[in-house]
Design an enzyme around this catalytic site. Structure first.
Site, PDB file in Angstrom:
ATOM      1  N   ASP A   1      63.452  25.547   9.455  1.00  0.00           N
ATOM      2  CA  ASP A   1      63.622  24.117   9.232  1.00  0.00           C
ATOM      3  C   ASP A   1      64.417  23.528  10.382  1.00  0.00           C
ATOM      4  O   ASP A   1      65.475  24.065  10.757  1.00  0.00           O
ATOM      5  CB  ASP A   1      64.335  23.859   7.907  1.00  0.00           C
ATOM      6  CG  ASP A   1      63.527  24.335   6.711  1.00  0.00           C
ATOM      7  OD1 ASP A   1      62.298  24.502   6.861  1.00  0.00           O
ATOM      8  OD2 ASP A   1      64.127  24.547   5.637  1.00  0.00           O
TER       9      ASP A   1
ATOM     10  N   ARG B   1      67.037  14.305   0.483  1.00  0.00           N
ATOM     11  CA  ARG B   1      66.388  15.588   0.766  1.00  0.00           C
ATOM     12  C   ARG B   1      64.898  15.371   1.025  1.00  0.00           C
ATOM     13  O   ARG B   1      64.247  14.594   0.338  1.00  0.00           O
ATOM     14  CB  ARG B   1      66.563  16.548  -0.410  1.00  0.00           C
ATOM     15  CG  ARG B   1      68.000  16.892  -0.736  1.00  0.00           C
ATOM     16  CD  ARG B   1      68.124  17.637  -2.050  1.00  0.00           C
ATOM     17  NE  ARG B   1      67.688  16.812  -3.179  1.00  0.00           N
ATOM     18  CZ  ARG B   1      67.637  17.227  -4.435  1.00  0.00           C
ATOM     19  NH1 ARG B   1      68.001  18.462  -4.736  1.00  0.00           N
ATOM     20  NH2 ARG B   1      67.224  16.421  -5.395  1.00  0.00           N
TER      21      ARG B   1
ATOM     22  N   ASN C   1      63.764  30.544   6.567  1.00  0.00           N
ATOM     23  CA  ASN C   1      63.207  30.939   5.274  1.00  0.00           C
ATOM     24  C   ASN C   1      62.377  32.201   5.423  1.00  0.00           C
ATOM     25  O   ASN C   1      61.408  32.225   6.179  1.00  0.00           O
ATOM     26  CB  ASN C   1      62.352  29.802   4.726  1.00  0.00           C
ATOM     27  CG  ASN C   1      63.166  28.543   4.478  1.00  0.00           C
ATOM     28  OD1 ASN C   1      63.733  28.366   3.423  1.00  0.00           O
ATOM     29  ND2 ASN C   1      63.234  27.667   5.481  1.00  0.00           N
TER      30      ASN C   1
ATOM     31  N   ARG D   1      58.556  16.859   6.556  1.00  0.00           N
ATOM     32  CA  ARG D   1      58.843  16.520   5.163  1.00  0.00           C
ATOM     33  C   ARG D   1      59.847  15.383   5.163  1.00  0.00           C
ATOM     34  O   ARG D   1      60.987  15.557   5.616  1.00  0.00           O
ATOM     35  CB  ARG D   1      59.367  17.752   4.424  1.00  0.00           C
ATOM     36  CG  ARG D   1      58.385  18.919   4.459  1.00  0.00           C
ATOM     37  CD  ARG D   1      59.015  20.216   4.037  1.00  0.00           C
ATOM     38  NE  ARG D   1      60.097  20.590   4.925  1.00  0.00           N
ATOM     39  CZ  ARG D   1      60.917  21.631   4.718  1.00  0.00           C
ATOM     40  NH1 ARG D   1      60.770  22.372   3.636  1.00  0.00           N
ATOM     41  NH2 ARG D   1      61.878  21.907   5.568  1.00  0.00           N
TER      42      ARG D   1
ATOM     43  N   GLU E   1      67.802  26.051   8.692  1.00  0.00           N
ATOM     44  CA  GLU E   1      67.573  27.197   7.808  1.00  0.00           C
ATOM     45  C   GLU E   1      66.487  28.096   8.384  1.00  0.00           C
ATOM     46  O   GLU E   1      65.640  27.641   9.158  1.00  0.00           O
ATOM     47  CB  GLU E   1      67.142  26.743   6.401  1.00  0.00           C
ATOM     48  CG  GLU E   1      68.224  26.056   5.600  1.00  0.00           C
ATOM     49  CD  GLU E   1      67.788  25.789   4.160  1.00  0.00           C
ATOM     50  OE1 GLU E   1      66.826  26.440   3.691  1.00  0.00           O
ATOM     51  OE2 GLU E   1      68.413  24.940   3.509  1.00  0.00           O
TER      52      GLU E   1
ATOM     53  N   ARG F   1      59.252  21.655   9.004  1.00  0.00           N
ATOM     54  CA  ARG F   1      59.027  23.074   8.695  1.00  0.00           C
ATOM     55  C   ARG F   1      58.052  23.635   9.736  1.00  0.00           C
ATOM     56  O   ARG F   1      56.953  23.117   9.914  1.00  0.00           O
ATOM     57  CB  ARG F   1      58.445  23.220   7.289  1.00  0.00           C
ATOM     58  CG  ARG F   1      57.808  24.580   6.970  1.00  0.00           C
ATOM     59  CD  ARG F   1      58.769  25.762   7.065  1.00  0.00           C
ATOM     60  NE  ARG F   1      59.952  25.610   6.247  1.00  0.00           N
ATOM     61  CZ  ARG F   1      60.014  25.933   4.964  1.00  0.00           C
ATOM     62  NH1 ARG F   1      58.941  26.424   4.351  1.00  0.00           N
ATOM     63  NH2 ARG F   1      61.144  25.781   4.294  1.00  0.00           N
TER      64      ARG F   1
ATOM     65  N   LYS G   1      70.196  30.895   4.276  1.00  0.00           N
ATOM     66  CA  LYS G   1      71.164  29.947   4.817  1.00  0.00           C
ATOM     67  C   LYS G   1      71.997  30.582   5.927  1.00  0.00           C
ATOM     68  O   LYS G   1      72.250  29.963   6.966  1.00  0.00           O
ATOM     69  CB  LYS G   1      72.088  29.448   3.696  1.00  0.00           C
ATOM     70  CG  LYS G   1      71.379  28.800   2.514  1.00  0.00           C
ATOM     71  CD  LYS G   1      70.623  27.564   2.910  1.00  0.00           C
ATOM     72  CE  LYS G   1      70.077  26.822   1.686  1.00  0.00           C
ATOM     73  NZ  LYS G   1      69.050  27.568   0.940  1.00  0.00           N
TER      74      LYS G   1
ATOM     75  N   LYS H   1      75.228  23.115   0.700  1.00  0.00           N
ATOM     76  CA  LYS H   1      74.079  23.894   0.250  1.00  0.00           C
ATOM     77  C   LYS H   1      74.544  25.177  -0.428  1.00  0.00           C
ATOM     78  O   LYS H   1      75.307  25.949   0.160  1.00  0.00           O
ATOM     79  CB  LYS H   1      73.183  24.286   1.434  1.00  0.00           C
ATOM     80  CG  LYS H   1      72.656  23.128   2.248  1.00  0.00           C
ATOM     81  CD  LYS H   1      71.845  23.646   3.435  1.00  0.00           C
ATOM     82  CE  LYS H   1      71.285  22.509   4.278  1.00  0.00           C
ATOM     83  NZ  LYS H   1      70.488  23.025   5.425  1.00  0.00           N
TER      84      LYS H   1
END
Length: 318
Positions: free
Chosen positions: A280, A240, A290, A232, A288, A218, A133, A168
């Site tokens: 993201d 979400r 990841n 997504r 974000e 993503r 994050k 978050k």
């Protein structure tokens, strides 16, 4: 050549979804020996990193009529052995979050692997420092308005200014604990108190991007370069888009704006040893980065007729 994967228990993985399985299959198809272990099986002996590793043979999933078809059983385990991690060409750290004490201690073990003998992905130091994050805050010019705080009043004021926001947990994954906040909601104080553990734990709060209804993109980056993407999309009443929360996936292009964001991130990712990353993007904004066990390869390959895992493994051992 030998390749090791540090993963969650293999029986818990979904071979039609998990990127770790796709990477292991690609390594096997390249003629590499695939071995697996878990963070609880890492040890230090005389200053060297060892692990109790198990060889594994996979039955690769097959793409049939646009869906992954998986054999049952889909893997066969050999006899576990204690081996030095420096026996391996590459070691993949693919343990899912949370990044807790056990996870951090595992990265300290991986620090002792000689990089001249074995490549560890992603860099153990980077896994410690690159909170998924917080890391994106280095690139605030391409992020939505974002606050990190444990102070209820500060968070309330942010939500009131924005009107709507998304909270978050800093250590969450797969959409866990993400909340939609709205100014005037009578539950707002309670949600903040629960999420911050009564002001003891900081959380991230971002402005809500209406484009989230259209999807959370993503993008997979390999050494800083975007190689594939999947959208997504939230379903039903869910805000979400995470696949773990029932998000629908769809093929999507990598835009010029996406490439611009990747170009901004690339120098830092390369410098920090973050070779395999998933970012993201919502509405043209980075939300974000990841780094622990980014997923999405199975969905991208299925929807876009690519073979990203093979590309990734070729870059690692080629």
């Amino acid at each position: 050549m030998l390749v090791a994967f540090i993963i969650d228990p293999i029986a818990s993985l979904d071979p039609g979804h998990d990127t770790s399985v796709a990477l292991m299959e690609a390594a096997q198809q390249m003629g590499l020996e695939v071995w697996i272990t878990e963070i609880s099986q890492l040890v230090i002996r005389d200053g060297q990193a060892w692990a109790r590793l198990t060889p594994v043979q996979l039955v690769p999933a097959q793409l049939v009529a646009g869906q992954w078809q998986v054999s049952r059983p889909w893997f066969q385990l050999g006899t576990p052995e204690w081996r030095s991690l420096e026996d391996f060409t590459a070691v993949w750290m693919r343990k899912d979050p949370p990044v807790n004490s056990a996870y951090l201690y595992a990265t300290y073990c991986l620090d002792l692997v000689n990089p001249q003998k074995t490549r560890v992905l992603n860099s153990p130091a980077a896994l410690r420092h690159a909170n998924e994050k917080m890391y994106g805050l280095r690139f605030s010019s391409v992020m939505p308005h974002t606050l990190v705080s444990s102070d209820k009043q500060v968070i309330r004021e942010f939500v009131q200014r924005q009107g709507t926001a998304v909270l978050k947990p800093l250590g969450g994954k797969a959409g866990e604990g993400i909340l939609f906040l709205q100014a005037g909601d009578r539950n707002l104080n309670s949600m903040i108190e629960i999420s911050t553990q009564q002001g003891q734990l900081p959380v991230m709060v971002q402005e809500y991007l209406p484009a989230a209804k259209e999807g959370d993109k993503r993008i997979i980056l390999l050494n800083g370069e975007p190689i594939g993407a999947v959208n997504r999309i939230p379903t039903g009443d869910e805000f979400r888009g995470n696949m773990a929360t029932g998000g629908r996936v769809a093929a999507i292009d990598i835009t010029e704006r996406d490439r611009h964001i990747c170009q901004i991130l690339a120098p830092s990712l390369r410098q920090d040893g973050l070779y395999f990353v998933g970012i993201d993007i919502i509405g043209g904004y980075l939300t974000e980065v990841n780094v622990t066990s980014p997923t999405g390869i199975r969905e991208i390959d299925r929807l876009s007729d690519t073979r990203l895992a093979e590309q990734v493994m070729a870059g690692v051992v080629g």
